[in-house]
Write a protein that holds these residues in place. Structure first.
Motif, mmCIF file in Angstrom:
data_model
loop_
_atom_site.group_PDB
_atom_site.id
_atom_site.type_symbol
_atom_site.label_atom_id
_atom_site.label_comp_id
_atom_site.label_asym_id
_atom_site.label_seq_id
_atom_site.Cartn_x
_atom_site.Cartn_y
_atom_site.Cartn_z
ATOM 1 N N ASP A 352 -16.258 -54.994 -1.510
ATOM 2 C CA ASP A 352 -15.151 -54.685 -0.849
ATOM 3 C C ASP A 352 -15.204 -53.586 0.349
ATOM 4 O O ASP A 352 -16.415 -53.321 0.708
ATOM 5 N N ALA A 353 -14.112 -53.171 0.781
ATOM 6 C CA ALA A 353 -14.224 -52.409 2.187
ATOM 7 C C ALA A 353 -14.877 -51.105 1.760
ATOM 8 O O ALA A 353 -15.663 -50.624 2.692
ATOM 9 N N GLU A 354 -14.797 -50.625 0.480
ATOM 10 C CA GLU A 354 -15.427 -49.180 0.418
ATOM 11 C C GLU A 354 -17.026 -49.526 0.275
ATOM 12 O O GLU A 354 -17.958 -48.478 0.890
ATOM 13 N N VAL A 355 -17.258 -50.366 -0.249
ATOM 14 C CA VAL A 355 -18.907 -50.467 -0.348
ATOM 15 C C VAL A 355 -19.315 -50.963 0.952
ATOM 16 O O VAL A 355 -20.454 -50.439 1.371
ATOM 17 N N LEU A 356 -18.558 -51.646 1.873
ATOM 18 C CA LEU A 356 -19.077 -52.107 3.124
ATOM 19 C C LEU A 356 -19.405 -50.765 3.945
ATOM 20 O O LEU A 356 -20.288 -50.404 4.841
ATOM 21 N N ALA A 357 -18.503 -49.866 3.818
ATOM 22 C CA ALA A 357 -18.401 -48.405 4.587
ATOM 23 C C ALA A 357 -19.682 -47.752 4.066
ATOM 24 O O ALA A 357 -20.224 -47.061 4.750
ATOM 25 N N MET A 358 -20.077 -47.873 2.754
ATOM 26 C CA MET A 358 -21.202 -47.200 1.992
ATOM 27 C C MET A 358 -22.527 -47.742 2.711
ATOM 28 O O MET A 358 -23.618 -46.895 3.030
ATOM 29 N N LEU A 359 -22.627 -48.998 3.167
ATOM 30 C CA LEU A 359 -23.671 -49.841 3.835
ATOM 31 C C LEU A 359 -23.811 -49.316 5.524
ATOM 32 O O LEU A 359 -25.003 -49.386 6.023
ATOM 33 N N TYR A 360 -22.748 -49.071 5.690
ATOM 34 C CA TYR A 360 -22.407 -49.428 7.380
ATOM 35 C C TYR A 360 -23.301 -48.329 8.101
ATOM 36 O O TYR A 360 -24.070 -48.593 8.976
ATOM 37 N N LEU A 361 -23.506 -47.122 7.685
ATOM 38 C CA LEU A 361 -24.568 -46.188 8.360
ATOM 39 C C LEU A 361 -25.924 -46.184 7.964
ATOM 40 O O LEU A 361 -26.896 -45.522 8.589
ATOM 41 N N GLY A 362 -26.205 -46.907 6.857
ATOM 42 C CA GLY A 362 -27.552 -47.072 6.356
ATOM 43 C C GLY A 362 -27.745 -45.746 5.080
ATOM 44 O O GLY A 362 -28.963 -45.580 4.811
ATOM 45 N N ALA A 363 -26.483 -45.253 4.766
ATOM 46 C CA ALA A 363 -26.853 -44.210 3.668
ATOM 47 C C ALA A 363 -27.140 -44.845 2.124
ATOM 48 O O ALA A 363 -27.942 -44.273 1.887
ATOM 49 N N TRP A 364 -26.714 -45.982 2.095
ATOM 50 C CA TRP A 364 -26.969 -46.549 0.935
ATOM 51 C C TRP A 364 -27.612 -48.042 1.184
ATOM 52 O O TRP A 364 -27.241 -48.681 2.176
ATOM 53 N N ARG A 365 -28.548 -48.471 0.284
ATOM 54 C CA ARG A 365 -28.988 -49.727 0.376
ATOM 55 C C ARG A 365 -28.387 -50.803 -0.349
ATOM 56 O O ARG A 365 -27.803 -50.511 -1.646
ATOM 57 N N ALA A 366 -28.308 -51.968 0.124
ATOM 58 C CA ALA A 366 -27.435 -53.080 -0.750
ATOM 59 C C ALA A 366 -28.074 -53.164 -2.037
ATOM 60 O O ALA A 366 -27.374 -53.317 -3.027
ATOM 61 N N SER A 367 -29.487 -53.240 -2.169
ATOM 62 C CA SER A 367 -29.843 -53.442 -3.626
ATOM 63 C C SER A 367 -29.463 -52.457 -4.468
ATOM 64 O O SER A 367 -29.384 -52.665 -5.626
ATOM 65 N N PHE A 390 -29.729 -53.640 7.576
ATOM 66 C CA PHE A 390 -28.780 -52.503 7.753
ATOM 67 C C PHE A 390 -29.653 -51.038 7.632
ATOM 68 O O PHE A 390 -28.759 -50.205 7.610
ATOM 69 N N ALA A 391 -30.859 -51.358 7.507
ATOM 70 C CA ALA A 391 -31.669 -50.047 7.422
ATOM 71 C C ALA A 391 -31.474 -49.047 8.677
ATOM 72 O O ALA A 391 -31.237 -49.758 9.746
ATOM 73 N N ALA A 392 -31.473 -47.800 8.515
ATOM 74 C CA ALA A 392 -30.965 -46.707 9.498
ATOM 75 C C ALA A 392 -32.378 -46.258 9.825
ATOM 76 O O ALA A 392 -33.231 -46.066 9.111
ATOM 77 N N GLU A 393 -32.619 -46.063 10.903
ATOM 78 C CA GLU A 393 -33.950 -45.141 11.456
ATOM 79 C C GLU A 393 -34.001 -43.833 11.126
ATOM 80 O O GLU A 393 -35.094 -43.534 10.968
ATOM 81 N N GLN A 394 -32.749 -43.237 10.856
ATOM 82 C CA GLN A 394 -32.647 -41.944 10.443
ATOM 83 C C GLN A 394 -31.641 -41.946 9.327
ATOM 84 O O GLN A 394 -30.884 -42.594 9.255
#
Ligand SMILES: CC(C)(COP(=O)(O)OP(=O)(O)OC[C@H]1O[C@@H](n2cnc3c(N)ncnc32)[C@H](O)[C@@H]1OP(=O)(O)O)[C@@H](O)C(=O)NCCC(=O)NCCS
Length: 402
Positions: A352-367, A390-394
């Motif tokens: 859902d949209a909430e979970v996409l927002a959690m992935l978006y900047l790389g704070a959370w991993r999909a797994s 989606f991994a973030a460098e920082q």
């Protein structure tokens, strides 16, 4: 049944709206002096209010800013600075209507996302906001804390707030894109900054500014409570620290640890990967008091938002987004380092949209989110692909209060 109307409040109605909002936070109205400062935090035409007759019974207020990405790319965002409904009118859908109107109007103005700090974690997920950055609050035992590799170049000068706000906007603007999740600070946000630092009139706020070979390379804003404690500790509250070089970072910590008549330093809302412990001779002089959500994001235009960030190389992934609040976002997106496209191809993951927002900047991993039951997985290989892409460098972090 409550009969109310929602509309943009006029400037002459801002103060009443502020008093109503403060009431929802169990705080008293503010006096004329303080209102002069607080009113500067209000961007014209960004205060949506629910009126019952002439009375304000609910508000949703925002200001516009930009969210930066490494490489200098910036996307326009609505920063939601206040949402509140008078206690005798809650739980009848007023906040829901205000929040949805605010999202619709921000979308019409071309805002790609909205962002906020939440008072409670249960309020905003249903509107499609998700935790996109996290923060850590730490306590340093000042007498035990010593920096290992002391910085001897450069110098630190102390400013009061009035002088600091004349130099900091230009300094901050140079560093605002240095970490994923950092935002621009328009004048409205500097007005909020002044208000937060001035909030305890009996505590004097100060700003330490570090100058190195390249001029100003960082600053730290703090205030000290209770410098003559009969019981308890004298605490230096570090409320804002932004640095553009490793020397500035260590020099400012050195300075803060050296401030006299202080037992503890409480550094609020710092990035999760801030290397305080390895900087100290005694790493246990620093303890974590709290880790929690910092900024909640809402992708208003999912396609534009997904296109705004860069992705790590990998096989790419097709995700299906289900957005019940803004249904135009629902659909499948192919996401890879080559770009983002809407697609009819089968999706490996649905969220859902909430979970996409959690992935978006790389704070959370999909797994991790799948393990938590928040992503449905049609193709297990898509999870590893999403983790990679989606991994973030920082570690993402915002660092600005609004
Ligand atoms: C949070 C607040 C704005 C919600 O306003 P509201 O008008 O009561 O919200 P709604 O009636 O639209 O609620 C929509 C849903 O969210 C739930 N909800 C809203 N706020 C909630 C809260 N604080 N705790 C638990 N559930 C909440 C409602 O129960 C409702 O659920 P339902 O649809 O299953 O019945 C209001 O409670 C408030 O002003 N709180 C104090 C100030 C504050 O914390 N503001 C947020 C600042 S970030």
């Amino acid at each position: 049944m409550t009969d109310y109307q929602i509309r943009i409040a006029q400037e002459s109605e801002h103060r009443a709206a502020n008093a109503m909002f403060r009431g929802t936070m169990h705080e008293p109205p503010i006096g004329d002096d303080r209102w002069e400062r607080v009113s500067r935090a209000y961007q014209p035409n960004r205060l949506l209010a629910a009126f019952e007759g002439d009375d304000v019974i609910g508000i949703a207020r925002s200001v516009d800013f930009g969210l930066g990405f490494p490489g200098g790319k910036q996307v326009p965002i609505a920063a939601v600075a206040a949402v509140g409904v008078r206690a005798d009118r809650t739980r009848r859908g007023i906040a829901t209507e205000l929040i949805r109107r605010q999202l619709a109007e921000a979308g019409e103005r071309g805002m790609t996302m909205a962002a906020l700090h939440a008072s409670e974690a249960v309020i905003y997920g249903r509107h499609g906001y998700g935790v996109a950055t996290q923060e850590r609050t730490v306590i340093l035992d000042r007498k035990r804390a010593k920096v290992r590799n002391r910085v001897t170049d450069g110098r630190v000068d102390l400013y009061d707030l009035a002088d600091a706000v004349t130099i900091l906007p230009e300094v901050y603007a140079r560093f605002e894109g240095s970490r994923v999740g950092m935002i621009t600070r328009p004048s409205y946000l500097w007005a909020i900054w002044e208000e937060v630092l001035n909030e305890q009139p009996q505590q004097v706020a100060r700003v330490a500014v570090y100058r190195g070979l390249d001029g100003v390379e960082g600053f730290a804003a703090y205030r000290v409570n209770n410098p003559w404690p009969e019981d308890g500790d004298a605490v230096l509250h570090l409320l804002d620290m932004v640095t553009g070089s490793d020397e500035a970072y260590r020099a400012l910590w050195q300075f803060l640890i050296g401030v006299d008549l202080v037992d503890k330093i409480k550094a609020w809302a710092r990035p999760l990967d801030e290397p305080i412990e390895p900087m100290l001779v005694d790493s246990r002089a620093c303890t974590t008091q709290h880790i929690g959500d910092e900024v909640w994001l809402r992708l208003i235009d999912v396609e534009s938002a997904l296109r705004a960030r860069a992705y790590q190389p990998g096989t790419g992934v097709v995700i299906e987004v289900v957005d019940t609040v803004l249904p135009q976002n629902s659909g499948r997106y192919a996401v890879s380092a080559d770009g983002v496209e809407r697609t009819d191809a089968p999706a490996g993951l649905t969220m859902d949209a909430e979970v996409l927002a959690m992935l978006y900047l790389g704070a959370w991993r999909a797994s991790a989110l799948a393990r938590a039951g928040r992503i449905s997985v049609a193709d297990p290989a898509a999870l590893a692909a999403a983790d990679a892409v989606f991994a973030a460098e920082q570690v993402p972090w915002c660092g600005t209060f609004f």
